[in-house]
Design a protein around this motif. Sequence first.
Motif, PDB file in Angstrom:
ATOM      1  N   PHE A   1      -9.740  17.038   4.626  1.00 51.36           N
ATOM      2  CA  PHE A   1      -8.938  15.969   4.948  1.00 51.36           C
ATOM      3  C   PHE A   1      -8.696  15.224   3.424  1.00 51.36           C
ATOM      4  CE2 PHE A   1      -9.446  11.386   5.987  1.00 51.36           C
ATOM      5  CZ  PHE A   1      -8.701  11.460   7.218  1.00 51.36           C
ATOM      6  N   VAL A   2      -7.618  14.978   3.266  1.00 51.76           N
ATOM      7  CA  VAL A   2      -6.920  14.437   2.061  1.00 51.76           C
ATOM      8  C   VAL A   2      -6.850  12.813   2.191  1.00 51.76           C
ATOM      9  CG1 VAL A   2      -5.270  14.879   0.274  1.00 51.76           C
ATOM     10  CG2 VAL A   2      -5.946  16.599   1.657  1.00 51.76           C
ATOM     11  N   SER A   3      -7.809  12.133   2.198  1.00 52.64           N
ATOM     12  CA  SER A   3      -7.579  10.745   2.434  1.00 52.64           C
ATOM     13  C   SER A   3      -6.602   9.893   1.394  1.00 52.64           C
ATOM     14  CB  SER A   3      -9.097  10.177   2.590  1.00 52.64           C
ATOM     15  OG  SER A   3      -9.801  10.214   1.341  1.00 52.64           O
ATOM     16  N   GLU A   4      -6.803  10.454   0.316  1.00 54.22           N
ATOM     17  CA  GLU A   4      -5.753   9.736  -0.736  1.00 54.22           C
ATOM     18  C   GLU A   4      -4.406   9.893  -0.088  1.00 54.22           C
ATOM     19  OE1 GLU A   4      -6.447  10.818  -4.676  1.00 54.22           O
ATOM     20  OE2 GLU A   4      -5.320  12.936  -4.294  1.00 54.22           O
ATOM     21  N   ALA A   5      -4.200  11.056   0.749  1.00 55.15           N
ATOM     22  CA  ALA A   5      -2.779  11.228   1.205  1.00 55.15           C
ATOM     23  C   ALA A   5      -2.851  10.772   2.684  1.00 55.15           C
ATOM     24  CB  ALA A   5      -2.422  12.547   1.057  1.00 55.15           C
ATOM     25  N   THR A   6      -3.583   9.575   2.942  1.00 57.54           N
ATOM     26  CA  THR A   6      -3.593   9.167   4.316  1.00 57.54           C
ATOM     27  C   THR A   6      -3.454   7.395   3.968  1.00 57.54           C
ATOM     28  OG1 THR A   6      -5.975   8.725   4.415  1.00 57.54           O
ATOM     29  CG2 THR A   6      -5.044  10.781   5.451  1.00 57.54           C
ATOM     30  N   LEU A   7      -3.086   6.779   4.934  1.00 56.08           N
ATOM     31  CA  LEU A   7      -2.665   5.314   5.060  1.00 56.08           C
ATOM     32  C   LEU A   7      -3.332   4.596   6.093  1.00 56.08           C
ATOM     33  CD1 LEU A   7      -1.179   3.080   3.337  1.00 56.08           C
ATOM     34  CD2 LEU A   7       0.854   3.537   4.777  1.00 56.08           C
ATOM     35  N   THR A   8      -3.892   3.485   5.974  1.00 60.83           N
ATOM     36  CA  THR A   8      -4.382   2.669   6.868  1.00 60.83           C
ATOM     37  C   THR A   8      -4.170   1.230   6.666  1.00 60.83           C
ATOM     38  OG1 THR A   8      -5.822   2.359   8.729  1.00 60.83           O
ATOM     39  CG2 THR A   8      -6.848   2.588   6.577  1.00 60.83           C
TER      40      THR A   8
ATOM     41  N   TRP B   1      11.890   8.508   3.228  1.00 58.27           N
ATOM     42  CA  TRP B   1      11.468   9.342   2.109  1.00 58.27           C
ATOM     43  C   TRP B   1      10.908  10.626   2.366  1.00 58.27           C
ATOM     44  CZ3 TRP B   1       6.315   9.637   2.175  1.00 58.27           C
ATOM     45  CH2 TRP B   1       5.513   9.079   2.877  1.00 58.27           C
ATOM     46  N   MET B   2      10.559  10.859   3.621  1.00 55.76           N
ATOM     47  CA  MET B   2      10.012  12.020   3.727  1.00 55.76           C
ATOM     48  C   MET B   2      10.780  13.371   3.633  1.00 55.76           C
ATOM     49  SD  MET B   2       6.763  11.980   4.808  1.00 55.76           S
ATOM     50  CE  MET B   2       6.468  13.437   5.748  1.00 55.76           C
ATOM     51  N   PRO B   3      10.479  14.256   3.039  1.00 58.20           N
ATOM     52  CA  PRO B   3      11.224  15.352   2.816  1.00 58.20           C
ATOM     53  C   PRO B   3      11.927  16.071   4.451  1.00 58.20           C
ATOM     54  CG  PRO B   3       9.216  15.749   1.609  1.00 58.20           C
ATOM     55  CD  PRO B   3       9.315  14.646   2.472  1.00 58.20           C
ATOM     56  N   ALA B   4      13.254  16.410   4.334  1.00 55.38           N
ATOM     57  CA  ALA B   4      13.667  17.136   5.655  1.00 55.38           C
ATOM     58  C   ALA B   4      13.167  18.538   5.803  1.00 55.38           C
ATOM     59  CB  ALA B   4      15.212  16.896   5.495  1.00 55.38           C
ATOM     60  N   SER B   5      13.360  18.741   6.895  1.00 57.27           N
ATOM     61  CA  SER B   5      13.194  20.085   7.407  1.00 57.27           C
ATOM     62  C   SER B   5      11.714  20.721   7.380  1.00 57.27           C
ATOM     63  CB  SER B   5      14.154  21.306   6.467  1.00 57.27           C
ATOM     64  OG  SER B   5      15.418  20.801   6.919  1.00 57.27           O
TER      65      SER B   5
ATOM     66  N   ALA C   1       0.888  -1.351   0.030  1.00 57.19           N
ATOM     67  CA  ALA C   1      -0.085  -0.030   0.178  1.00 57.19           C
ATOM     68  C   ALA C   1       1.145   1.250   0.018  1.00 57.19           C
ATOM     69  CB  ALA C   1      -0.983   0.093   1.066  1.00 57.19           C
ATOM     70  N   LEU C   2       2.082   1.186   0.225  1.00 56.48           N
ATOM     71  CA  LEU C   2       2.947   2.268   0.308  1.00 56.48           C
ATOM     72  C   LEU C   2       3.288   3.233  -0.721  1.00 56.48           C
ATOM     73  CD1 LEU C   2       4.556   3.981   2.405  1.00 56.48           C
ATOM     74  CD2 LEU C   2       6.666   2.543   1.730  1.00 56.48           C
ATOM     75  N   PRO C   3       3.556   2.635  -2.070  1.00 54.14           N
ATOM     76  CA  PRO C   3       3.939   3.448  -2.999  1.00 54.14           C
ATOM     77  C   PRO C   3       2.695   4.401  -3.389  1.00 54.14           C
ATOM     78  CG  PRO C   3       4.541   1.082  -3.471  1.00 54.14           C
ATOM     79  CD  PRO C   3       3.702   1.388  -2.366  1.00 54.14           C
ATOM     80  N   ARG C   4       1.518   4.165  -3.642  1.00 55.01           N
ATOM     81  CA  ARG C   4       0.396   5.074  -3.902  1.00 55.01           C
ATOM     82  C   ARG C   4       0.516   6.127  -2.837  1.00 55.01           C
ATOM     83  NH1 ARG C   4      -4.691   6.195  -2.770  1.00 55.01           N
ATOM     84  NH2 ARG C   4      -4.887   4.587  -1.354  1.00 55.01           N
ATOM     85  N   TYR C   5       0.320   5.611  -1.570  1.00 57.54           N
ATOM     86  CA  TYR C   5       0.303   6.569  -0.604  1.00 57.54           C
ATOM     87  C   TYR C   5       1.383   7.533  -0.557  1.00 57.54           C
ATOM     88  CZ  TYR C   5       1.348   8.754   3.814  1.00 57.54           C
ATOM     89  OH  TYR C   5       1.655   9.550   5.035  1.00 57.54           O
ATOM     90  N   ARG C   6       2.725   7.024  -0.657  1.00 55.58           N
ATOM     91  CA  ARG C   6       3.782   7.848  -0.626  1.00 55.58           C
ATOM     92  C   ARG C   6       3.978   8.944  -1.823  1.00 55.58           C
ATOM     93  NH1 ARG C   6       8.451   4.198  -1.070  1.00 55.58           N
ATOM     94  NH2 ARG C   6       7.677   4.001  -3.225  1.00 55.58           N
ATOM     95  N   ASP C   7       3.516   8.382  -3.128  1.00 57.58           N
ATOM     96  CA  ASP C   7       3.484   9.336  -4.100  1.00 57.58           C
ATOM     97  C   ASP C   7       2.263  10.579  -3.789  1.00 57.58           C
ATOM     98  OD1 ASP C   7       4.929   7.839  -5.538  1.00 57.58           O
ATOM     99  OD2 ASP C   7       3.747   7.063  -6.926  1.00 57.58           O
TER     100      ASP C   7
END
Length: 189
Positions: free
Chosen positions: A132-139, A71-75, A25-31
């Motif tokens: 609430f941006v559910s496509e940018a949430t993961l469960t 993979w999260m942006p820093a700062s 499930a990670l790739p779609r969420y991460r994008d």
Amino acid sequence: MSRSALIVIDVQKSFLSRPYWDEAALPRYRDKQLALIAGARARGLPVIYILHEDGDGDFSAASGLVTPMDWMPASPDACFTKHVHNAFTDTGLQAWLDARGIRHLIISGIRTEQCCETTTRVASDLGYRVDFVSEATLTFAMTHPLSGRVYSADDIVARTELVLSGRFATLRSVDDTLAALDQQETSHA
């Protein structure tokens, strides 16, 4: 000064060792999460990371896992650590937002129905306007403790959208969120 902010909840290494973690499930969420962060940054919005710390396991400070995924942006513009399911209780988030005149929050992150939903409800009760941006949430899939019924991640997201929509938040896709921000800028120009 921006009156909106992106809140990114619990995108931390602690989840990687959990038995329910679903790498598929990670790739779609991460994008989607990265697109939302990049879009917020491009529009000058503050990006706030929330991390969860509690107990003795993977979510304890001693585990070394209460840090953003690689993979999260820093700062980020700010980072707060929470010890309960919402990002406001005893974190300093509300004071930080209020000091900057931020009244509109965009919610994203990990565990759609848990910390993302709970933060959304509390934010709404505190008077913030929430997208609430559910496509940018993961469960992850869950099994009901009494009936044994398995609820897919999609089932859980749909339920969260149902109970939040129009009562606690406006549901938006990443593209709709960014377009709405652009429209706000145009109307204020």
